[in-house]
Design an enzyme around this catalytic site. Structure first.
Site, PDB file in Angstrom:
ATOM      1  N   GLU A 187      -6.350  -9.180   3.664  1.00  0.00           N
ATOM      2  CA  GLU A 187      -5.528  -8.408   4.793  1.00  0.00           C
ATOM      3  C   GLU A 187      -5.455  -9.354   5.882  1.00  0.00           C
ATOM      4  O   GLU A 187      -6.437  -9.555   6.783  1.00  0.00           O
ATOM      5  CB  GLU A 187      -6.047  -7.210   5.114  1.00  0.00           C
ATOM      6  CG  GLU A 187      -5.625  -6.269   4.218  1.00  0.00           C
ATOM      7  CD  GLU A 187      -6.315  -4.781   4.371  1.00  0.00           C
ATOM      8  OE1 GLU A 187      -5.919  -4.153   5.533  1.00  0.00           O
ATOM      9  OE2 GLU A 187      -6.500  -3.785   3.276  1.00  0.00           O
TER      10      GLU A 187
ATOM     11  N   ASN B 132     -12.311  -1.308  -0.887  1.00  0.00           N
ATOM     12  CA  ASN B 132     -11.706  -1.853   0.428  1.00  0.00           C
ATOM     13  C   ASN B 132     -12.418  -1.544   1.392  1.00  0.00           C
ATOM     14  O   ASN B 132     -12.873  -0.343   1.673  1.00  0.00           O
ATOM     15  CB  ASN B 132     -10.134  -1.593   0.153  1.00  0.00           C
ATOM     16  CG  ASN B 132      -9.551  -1.716   1.582  1.00  0.00           C
ATOM     17  OD1 ASN B 132      -9.127  -2.914   1.699  1.00  0.00           O
ATOM     18  ND2 ASN B 132      -9.377  -0.717   2.325  1.00  0.00           N
ATOM     19  N   GLU B 133     -12.505  -2.450   2.320  1.00  0.00           N
ATOM     20  CA  GLU B 133     -13.094  -1.914   3.638  1.00  0.00           C
ATOM     21  C   GLU B 133     -14.396  -1.011   3.587  1.00  0.00           C
ATOM     22  O   GLU B 133     -14.311   0.057   4.337  1.00  0.00           O
ATOM     23  CB  GLU B 133     -12.220  -1.647   4.822  1.00  0.00           C
ATOM     24  CG  GLU B 133     -11.326  -2.705   4.994  1.00  0.00           C
ATOM     25  CD  GLU B 133     -10.223  -2.435   6.195  1.00  0.00           C
ATOM     26  OE1 GLU B 133     -10.177  -1.238   6.792  1.00  0.00           O
ATOM     27  OE2 GLU B 133      -9.540  -3.517   6.558  1.00  0.00           O
TER      28      GLU B 133
ATOM     29  N   GLU C  30       0.911  -1.179   0.173  1.00  0.00           N
ATOM     30  CA  GLU C  30       0.056  -0.026   0.061  1.00  0.00           C
ATOM     31  C   GLU C  30       0.942   1.120   0.044  1.00  0.00           C
ATOM     32  O   GLU C  30       1.905   1.137   0.248  1.00  0.00           O
ATOM     33  CB  GLU C  30      -1.127  -0.015   1.329  1.00  0.00           C
ATOM     34  CG  GLU C  30      -1.567   1.346   1.328  1.00  0.00           C
ATOM     35  CD  GLU C  30      -3.038   1.018   2.484  1.00  0.00           C
ATOM     36  OE1 GLU C  30      -2.706   0.114   3.124  1.00  0.00           O
ATOM     37  OE2 GLU C  30      -3.839   1.804   2.542  1.00  0.00           O
TER      38      GLU C  30
END
Ligand code: AHR
Length: 506
Positions: free
Chosen positions: A306, A173-174, A26
């Site tokens: 993750e 994401n999330e 990231e």
């Protein structure tokens, strides 16, 4: 030797997808800048700014895929900022991670070059939180469409005429948090909408991954699966998504503000960490049960994109950079996760440790003040276990109760094991999580006869031991002679806090 555990190994099972050994990079702290990428003016050996010592070390792990550009960063990333001449790329603020300026010098072309150097497949996380359907759709076109089209022309103008093969595509994401604070129902609709416009061009077939649950939020997974139910399986393949993800971090401390130190911890904290890591078994089983209800044929994949330890940041480092050291404890967290991944081979299609370099449970730490690069204990677990990639996962049954201990409200089994078979060889991974006591185990290879045995051990004097530029091999694997073979029976002596792999002809 007094045998304390007897373990049966069956000699057939599902394939362990090599992508469960996946990675994550990231734009966070020193993962990209200073970790993977040092820029073209650096005196550290590089190719197009990509650090070659890091590439070489990761190639030895056979890393199958690399997820990028986030994480939370993915939902603020606008890919067009990261293409074209570097001095014309706009600067943005990385609001999630330290509020630092991001000059976009590492963008799409640099990431694809990194994947080519690593021999890894790209896994791109698209922006759902602050992006648009059009922006994501055009990124897919830019990367993967051959011939004459607006995005293919733009790519060619930036120096790359041929498209790249890109299979893995994340739809945000999330989404329950940094990816837009959406409800499960709202996100599930959005994932379908975004997924619809991420097209397959030519031979390139996307494998679209919906942003999934946090830890045990099974209701989130169910919301996603309900959306797929409406579409019917065939249709799903060309529109919505093919897999759902889940994130789970091993956190030790009582609160998020007190996660504990990565290197200074007592035995009680160690066991708390190991119990938190072992919880991954229950979580994968829970999400699998939800998927099984809606998709008994197992066509939808589960992706743990993750995972890893999350401790307090190292002293005197930017709190937004999530830099932490990595001890033997981290290595055992990794080995326990892999045993669970191998057991869930029939549903788990991918997993990505967070993160590969300089962030959270890293494989590699680079020194900001020198050219030094350190391989962490976690790196060595990936290396010792790489033979499990694409191997047949073998069912392991315990004929006797395994040693265990209470940890809070949980019971931690202190022997962890998995086994696989590939190309006529057996690979057994064993971890003794007990901090102080050794254990002897007997493994019955039902119907098989082992020969040509070679074993490795990863352990250290103390659980807190770790590697530094000054002492880079405090925790490193070495050949191990604590294994005996008698036809179809292996006997393994496991010292306290140790990870052992046994490879044998079968
Ligand atoms: O890996 C660090 C962060 O953890 C990621 O950006 C985010 O997805 C998760 O909360």
């Amino acid at each position: 030797m007094i045998i304390q555990a007897v373990i049966n190994v069956d000699l057939d099972g599902p394939r362990i997808n090599r992508h469960v050994y996946g990675h994550f990079a990231e734009h966070l702290g020193r993962c990209i800048y200073g970790g993977f990428y040092v820029g073209e003016d650096s005196d550290i050996p590089h190719e197009g700014g990509i650090r070659l010592d890091v590439v070489d070390a990761l190639r030895a792990l056979d890393i199958p895929n690399l997820r990028w550009p986030g994480g939370c960063f993915a939902d603020e990333y606008h890919w067009r900022d990261g293409i074209g001449p570097k001095d014309e790329r706009p600067v943005m603020v990385n609001t999630h991670w330290g509020g630092v300026e991001e000059n976009n010098h590492f963008g799409t072309h640099e990431f694809m070059a990194l994947c080519e150097l690593l021999g890894a497949e790209p896994y791109i996380s698209g922006n759902v939180g602050s992006g648009t359907v059009r922006e994501m759709s055009e990124w897919v076109e830019y990367l993967t469409r051959a011939g004459d089209s607006p995005m293919a022309r733009l790519r060619a103008a930036n120096g790359r005429s041929e498209p790249w093969p890109v299979r893995f595509w994340g739809l945000g994401n999330e989404a329950w948090g940094c990816g837009g604070n959406m409800t499960a129902e709202h996100y599930a609709q959005e994932a379908r909408r975004y997924g619809t416009y991420c097209r397959d061009y030519g031979d390139n077939q996307l494998y679209k991954i919906a942003a999934g649950a946090n830890a045990d939020d099974y209701a989130w997974t169910e919301s996603l699966m309900k959306q797929l139910g409406h579409l019917g399986c065939q249709h799903v393949r060309s529109t919505a998504f093919h897999a759902v993800s889940v994130h789970y971090y091993t956190v030790t401390g009582p609160t998020w503000e007190e996660k504990g130190s990565a290197t200074v911890f007592d035995t009680g904290e160690y066991y708390t960490t190991m119990a938190a890591a072992a919880r991954i078994e229950q979580l994968l089983a829970g999400h699998t049960a939800v998927l099984d209800c809606y998709d008994p044929n197992k066509s939808v994949g589960l992706v743990l994109d993750e995972w890893g330890t999350w401790f307090d940041v190292a002293r005197d480092t930017n709190p937004g950079f999530l830099y932490q050291q990595n001890t033997l404890r981290d290595a055992l967290v990794a080995s326990v996760h892999f045993d669970v991944f191998h057991r869930h081979a029939d549903r788990l299609v991918m997993a990505n440790i967070a993160q590969t370099v300089n962030v959270l449970q890293a494989m590699i730490l680079t020194d900001p003040d020198s050219k030094a690069m350190v391989l962490t204990p976690t790196y060595h677990v990936f290396r010792m276990n790489r033979g499990h990639q694409d191997a047949t996962s073998l069912r392991v049954d315990f004929r006797t109760a395994l040693p265990s201990r209470p940890v809070g409200d949980a019971t931690l089994t202190t022997v962890s094991m998995s086994a696989s078979r590939k190309d006529g060889r057996l690979l057994v991974s064993l971890s003794n999580l007990d901090a102080t006591s050794a254990v002897d185990v007997e493994i019955d290879l039902r119907g098989g006869t082992a020969g040509d045995v070679a074993a490795l051990i990863l352990t250290a004097v103390a659980l807190q031991d770790h590697n530094t530029p000054q002492a880079p091999a405090v925790v490193a694997p070495r050949a191990y002679d604590g294994v005996t073979v008698d036809g179809g029976t292996l006997r393994v002596h496991l010292p306290a806090h140790a990870f052992v792999t046994v490879s044998a002809g079968l």
